[in-house]
Motif scaffolding. Structure first.
Motif, PDB file in Angstrom:
ATOM      1  N   MET A  93       0.721  -1.308  -0.038  1.00 31.67           N
ATOM      2  CA  MET A  93       0.099  -0.040  -0.018  1.00 31.67           C
ATOM      3  C   MET A  93       0.921   1.250   0.054  1.00 31.67           C
ATOM      4  N   GLN A 143       3.277   5.372  -7.445  1.00 33.97           N
ATOM      5  CA  GLN A 143       2.812   4.372  -8.131  1.00 33.97           C
ATOM      6  C   GLN A 143       3.796   3.590  -8.702  1.00 33.97           C
ATOM      7  N   HIS A 173      -0.772  -8.085  -4.474  1.00 30.56           N
ATOM      8  CA  HIS A 173      -1.656  -6.724  -4.762  1.00 30.56           C
ATOM      9  C   HIS A 173      -0.967  -5.511  -4.357  1.00 30.56           C
ATOM     10  N   CYS A 189      -1.690  -1.215  -4.117  1.00 30.09           N
ATOM     11  CA  CYS A 189      -2.864  -0.124  -4.106  1.00 30.09           C
ATOM     12  C   CYS A 189      -2.211   0.891  -3.447  1.00 30.09           C
ATOM     13  N   HIS A 190      -2.990   2.228  -3.513  1.00 25.55           N
ATOM     14  CA  HIS A 190      -2.389   3.475  -3.524  1.00 25.55           C
ATOM     15  C   HIS A 190      -3.466   4.395  -2.737  1.00 25.55           C
ATOM     16  N   LEU A 220      -8.717   4.809  -1.936  1.00 24.62           N
ATOM     17  CA  LEU A 220      -7.905   3.615  -2.336  1.00 24.62           C
ATOM     18  C   LEU A 220      -8.209   2.972  -3.580  1.00 24.62           C
ATOM     19  N   LEU A 245      -6.816   0.626  -6.583  1.00 28.07           N
ATOM     20  CA  LEU A 245      -6.028  -0.711  -6.560  1.00 28.07           C
ATOM     21  C   LEU A 245      -5.381  -0.812  -7.892  1.00 28.07           C
ATOM     22  N   PHE A 289      -4.050   2.209 -12.051  1.00 33.61           N
ATOM     23  CA  PHE A 289      -4.660   2.193 -10.655  1.00 33.61           C
ATOM     24  C   PHE A 289      -6.059   2.801 -10.981  1.00 33.61           C
ATOM     25  N   ASP A 345     -11.848   0.372  -6.994  1.00 40.44           N
ATOM     26  CA  ASP A 345     -12.529  -1.153  -6.595  1.00 40.44           C
ATOM     27  C   ASP A 345     -13.999  -1.147  -7.154  1.00 40.44           C
TER      28      ASP A 345
END
Ligand SMILES: [Zn+2]
Length: 207
Positions: A101, A155, A183, A185-186, A194, A196, A204, A207
């Protein structure tokens, strides 16, 4: 300096509230941990995975370091804190997911973009650590079409950490066998959003 007193006040609230309400769970947890997920996040005080993912104790094995970086399996010798946590999470606990993350306004990423000499005078552990992303940093700086270099490197560093995770033989084996998923995510602090990483497109997404 009231800050430590505030921590202890928080501890007493925890004892009265969360611990008291979930005493049985805490007693079960004392028998051992079986977290299905490992999360690799930044040390930044604003991006606690327990808050972002609304975790309960025992749910995630968490590694936090400056800029949520993963060194490659074979890198210079040293006291490999990050790699030993990854080794234990995968081979000892058998986690089924590893989540890297990253986050917005990351100071570690900002330091990487600014170049070396961001840490303590003389030998800096921080400068040495951040040099892990010299490659992605140089690529982002060389991309003249990229307007938001901070976000681009946040990223890119997540993708780099995922690639480095795959240099660990026991991670590559488990991923190939389908027993472990990686996985990226940012998290954006101001919006609480968030995104993904879709590894197929490199983008990115929500969800
Ligand atoms: Zn950070």
């Amino acid at each position: 300096m009231p800050e430590f007193r505030e921590l202890l006040d928080g501890y007493h609230r925890f004892r009265r509230n969360d611990y008291y309400r979930h005493k049985g769970r805490w007693e079960d947890l004392a028998e051992g941990q079986h977290p299905p997920v490992m999360i690799i996040a930044c040390c930044d005080s604003r991006v606690d995975p327990a808050t972002v993912f609304d975790l309960v104790p025992g749910q995630a094995f968490v590694l936090r370091n400056v800029a949520n970086l993963v060194p490659p399996f074979q890198s210079e010798a040293g006291l490999a804190g990050a790699r030993s946590a990854i080794e234990f999470g995968v081979t000892g606990l058998g986690v089924r997911h590893i989540v890297v993350m990253g986050h917005g306004a990351c100071g570690g990423i900002k330091a990487a973009l600014a170049g070396g000499d961001q840490g303590a005078p003389g030998h800096s552990f921080l400068d040495n650590w951040i040099s892990l992303i010299d490659g992605p940093r140089d690529a982002v700086l060389a991309d003249h079409a990229c307007e938001d270099k901070q976000l681009a490197l946040e990223q890119a560093a997540i993708r780099h950490s995922l690639a480095n995770l795959r240099t660990f033989p026991y991670i590559a084996e488990r991923e190939a066998a389908g027993s472990l998923k990686l996985h990226g995510c940012h998290f954006t602090i101001g919006t609480g959003r968030l995104l993904l990483l879709d590894e197929a497109s490199g983008r990115f997404v929500n969800d």
